[in-house]
Design an enzyme around this catalytic site. Structure first.
Site, mmCIF file in Angstrom:
data_model
loop_
_atom_site.group_PDB
_atom_site.id
_atom_site.type_symbol
_atom_site.label_atom_id
_atom_site.label_comp_id
_atom_site.label_asym_id
_atom_site.label_seq_id
_atom_site.Cartn_x
_atom_site.Cartn_y
_atom_site.Cartn_z
ATOM 1 N N ASP A 158 12.863 -67.249 102.592
ATOM 2 C CA ASP A 158 12.529 -66.680 104.586
ATOM 3 C C ASP A 158 12.723 -64.889 104.268
ATOM 4 O O ASP A 158 13.682 -64.614 103.909
ATOM 5 C CB ASP A 158 12.867 -67.165 105.245
ATOM 6 C CG ASP A 158 12.686 -66.636 106.892
ATOM 7 O OD1 ASP A 158 11.719 -67.135 107.379
ATOM 8 O OD2 ASP A 158 12.421 -65.619 106.542
ATOM 9 N N ASP B 182 15.558 -64.348 106.839
ATOM 10 C CA ASP B 182 16.451 -64.250 106.679
ATOM 11 C C ASP B 182 17.404 -63.794 105.237
ATOM 12 O O ASP B 182 18.631 -63.345 105.233
ATOM 13 C CB ASP B 182 16.291 -65.707 105.736
ATOM 14 C CG ASP B 182 16.040 -66.475 107.555
ATOM 15 O OD1 ASP B 182 15.775 -66.180 108.156
ATOM 16 O OD2 ASP B 182 15.734 -67.624 106.869
ATOM 17 N N CYS C 200 5.752 -40.702 95.970
ATOM 18 C CA CYS C 200 4.954 -41.491 95.286
ATOM 19 C C CYS C 200 3.895 -42.140 95.990
ATOM 20 O O CYS C 200 3.136 -41.979 94.762
ATOM 21 C CB CYS C 200 6.008 -42.963 95.456
ATOM 22 S SG CYS C 200 7.865 -42.552 94.610
ATOM 23 N N CYS D 205 8.098 -39.966 86.524
ATOM 24 C CA CYS D 205 7.754 -39.819 87.673
ATOM 25 C C CYS D 205 8.469 -38.589 88.435
ATOM 26 O O CYS D 205 7.634 -37.898 88.642
ATOM 27 C CB CYS D 205 7.062 -40.854 88.683
ATOM 28 S SG CYS D 205 5.504 -41.497 88.571
ATOM 29 N N CYS E 173 25.432 -64.124 75.061
ATOM 30 C CA CYS E 173 25.369 -64.700 75.789
ATOM 31 C C CYS E 173 25.170 -65.481 76.594
ATOM 32 O O CYS E 173 24.880 -66.908 76.894
ATOM 33 C CB CYS E 173 24.209 -63.886 75.799
ATOM 34 S SG CYS E 173 24.234 -61.693 76.295
ATOM 35 N N CYS F 159 27.730 -69.289 77.206
ATOM 36 C CA CYS F 159 27.026 -69.544 78.151
ATOM 37 C C CYS F 159 26.121 -69.917 78.707
ATOM 38 O O CYS F 159 25.829 -70.923 79.911
ATOM 39 C CB CYS F 159 27.455 -68.439 79.331
ATOM 40 S SG CYS F 159 29.502 -68.113 79.273
ATOM 41 N N HIS F 160 24.528 -69.297 78.093
ATOM 42 C CA HIS F 160 23.799 -69.058 79.303
ATOM 43 C C HIS F 160 22.613 -70.345 78.690
ATOM 44 O O HIS F 160 22.004 -70.620 79.177
ATOM 45 C CB HIS F 160 22.673 -68.060 79.648
ATOM 46 C CG HIS F 160 23.477 -66.863 80.384
ATOM 47 N ND1 HIS F 160 24.221 -67.648 81.917
ATOM 48 C CD2 HIS F 160 24.966 -66.149 80.707
ATOM 49 C CE1 HIS F 160 24.613 -66.759 82.531
ATOM 50 N NE2 HIS F 160 25.268 -65.783 81.809
ATOM 51 N N CYS G 165 28.464 -58.776 82.836
ATOM 52 C CA CYS G 165 29.087 -59.865 82.267
ATOM 53 C C CYS G 165 29.507 -60.049 80.985
ATOM 54 O O CYS G 165 30.667 -60.641 80.081
ATOM 55 C CB CYS G 165 27.042 -60.381 81.526
ATOM 56 S SG CYS G 165 27.318 -62.381 82.225
#
Lengths: 113, 282, 141
Positions: free
Chosen positions: B70, B73, B98, B135, B198, B201-202, B243
């Site tokens: 949401d 929220d 911009c 930019c 990496c 763990c992942h 990490c």
């Protein structure tokens, strides 16, 4: 006034007379608790929103919805969700009180068809 | 087996309990009751170590998942609103904002899905942050933002929201290929005193608990991410840095060539997952 | 299997942590008891009449969603018994309240009990309690 404080509220635009509606509020505020220390080990002074109120203001009926006293244990960017009666068309007024004396206000109108 | 023993010790040090595991949650992420996001799909065929890919959302607790579903929220949206104001703010010698060139932020739809990408003119791999600074410096004649400046991270969020629900689709071939290969090399290389890559763990341990934390696949489709931990938006490179630091290695700098390459490789592991446009994580 | 120096150190450290956890005295709740008594004036609190929602396990103590429902209450106070300051918030409900319920997000310093105390219109009090485990993440990231 604390920097970058911006209130957000979510109120339905319309309701039937006597309805109960859900209101959500969120205000960007760091809510410095007074419990943290800086790099030199000094306590960072408390700087929080200490009170939040919501009131209904209609042509014939007005009154308080909720009045909250906050402590440093309320999370950063304080969030509240609660319910209010809608007796007639009117406006919900929201007020946040900062430790530094600032007062932030916003309002949302609601129409009873 | 000295190396293996060390790695095991490292995992023990991080509290990675072998038998404890909890699968990602097969739940649907529907934002504002209308936009359904892909949080689980088949892994791209160039990824050997995974059959399925999962958004980090699926690894979070029900309460955290609900906050992302949401926009009111989701406290990350506060920062998107801040960026909208900055989008329209004239800055720099050229007297432009911009909006002067790009109009409404919705013109940025799709941009996030292909980041990072090879920029012909620069002859280098560019992240969204590089395009924004290009930019600012060249078109607006304004000062470049730092990689993790609040305005920069917020602006990447505003741009990401425009692509919400679109699949990540970074290019890994052509001129991007050497960057991707460098990123892959980094992904599988053990670093730091804990000698962790990496992948340790992942890839090898996603779904397992690392102390009380549920390890995700380290996907970056949701970035920038609002973290409950620091109550602000966090950039991809800032998360990489955290990490790497946790492996007790000297980390690369946000914006460094190393993190650019790693960003491309990690993004490619999530090709097919939706851009979430301000994820909420622990 | 030979245990390397590194592993031995790690096991040793783990043992120390476990030992410390056991040795710690039970948390002293005097401050929390005082805070609750300040709200109730020391009155008895009934069980029931108020429900409190809080996660069993909070992913991060910085942002813990909590909610309560106390039909007929005029005021509800939330306390975090293990926080340095146990007072969290006091909600007063006015005539335009649609219910005596609310949700918010709170900070919990550690694993602890959260208590909601409702003051009813007749001056009586009711309370509800929930234990919330606050996790220590694996990755500081």
């Amino acid at each position: 006034m604390a920097k970058g404080v911006k209130p957000r509220v979510k109120v339905p635009k319309s309701a039937a007379a006597g309805d109960v509606v859900t209101i959500k509020t969120l205000i960007s505020h760091k809510m410095e608790s007074g419990q943290r220390k800086d790099k030199e080990g000094n306590i960072i002074p408390r700087s929080i929103i200490n009170r939040f109120t919501c009131d209904f203001v209609g042509a014939s009926q007005s009154g308080n919805v909720i009045d909250v006293q906050l402590s440093g244990a309320i999370s950063t960017n304080p969030y509240f969700e609660f319910e209010a009666k809608v007796p007639e068309s009117g406006e919900f007024k929201f007020t946040w009180y900062d430790d530094d004396g600032s007062v932030y206000e916003t309002a949302k109108s609601i129409t009873v068809a | 087996m000295r190396r293996k023993a060390f790695a095991t010790a490292a995992l023990v040090a991080l509290g990675l309990a072998g038998p404890l595991s909890a699968d990602p949650v097969d739940d649907k992420l529907i934002v504002n009751g209308e936009t359904e996001l892909v949080t689980h799909t088949k892994a791209p065929d160039y990824i050997d170590g995974l059959d399925e890919i999962w958004s980090g959302w699926a690894f979070r607790a029900a309460e955290t998942r609900a906050i992302e579903a949401d926009d009111f929220d989701n406290p990350g949206m506060i920062f998107v609103e801040d960026a909208e104001a900055v989008w329209n703010r004239v800055e720099g010698g050229a007297g432009k904002s911009c909006a002067s060139c790009h109009g409404d932020p919705s013109s940025m739809k799709g941009v996030r899905t292909v980041m990072p990408k090879y920029n012909e003119k620069a002859g280098d791999l560019w992240s969204l942050e590089d395009y924004i600074n290009d930019c600012r410096v060249n078109r607006m004649q304004a000062e470049a933002w730092g990689w993790n400046d609040k305005d920069m991270v917020n602006m990447t969020a505003l741009i990401s929201v425009q692509s919400r629900g679109m699949p990540m689709n970074v290019a890994i071939d052509g001129p991007a290929k050497p960057y991707w290969e460098k990123g892959r090399e980094m992904y599988y290389t053990r670093t730091g005193q804990l000698e962790l890559s990496c992948a340790n763990c992942h890839e090898d341990h996603y779904g397992d608990m690392i102390r009380a934390d549920h390890l995700s696949q380290g996907q970056i489709n949701g970035f920038p991410t609002y973290r409950l931990k620091n109550a602000k938006l966090n950039s991809i490179h800032a998360r990489f840095k955290g990490c790497v630091r946790d492996t007790r290695a000297a980390t690369y700098k946000p914006g460094s060539p190393e993190f650019h390459a790693l960003e491309l490789y990690v993004a490619s592991r999530g090709n097919g997952l939706s851009v979430e446009g301000v994820a909420v994580r622990n | 299997m030979t245990i390397s120096r590194r592993e031995a150190l790690l096991v040793g450290a783990g043992g120390l942590v476990a030992g410390a956890a056991v040795a710690l005295p039970l948390p002293v709740m005097a401050a929390a008891e005082d805070a609750i008594a300040a709200f109730t004036g020391g009155a008895e609190m009934a069980e029931g009449g108020i429900t409190l929602d809080a996660p069993e396990i909070a992913e991060n103590g910085n942002t813990v969603p909590v909610g309560f429902d106390a039909p007929g209450a005029v005021e509800v106070a939330i306390f975090a018994l293990g926080n340095p300051n146990p007072e969290v918030a006091v909600f007063k409900f006015g005539p335009m309240a649609g219910s005596q319920s609310a949700k918010t997000r709170i900070r919990l310093a550690k694993t602890q009990d959260v208590v909601a105390v409702a003051k009813m219109a007749d001056g009586s009090f009711a309370s509800a309690r929930r234990a919330v485990k606050v996790t220590i993440g694996g990755c500081g990231g």
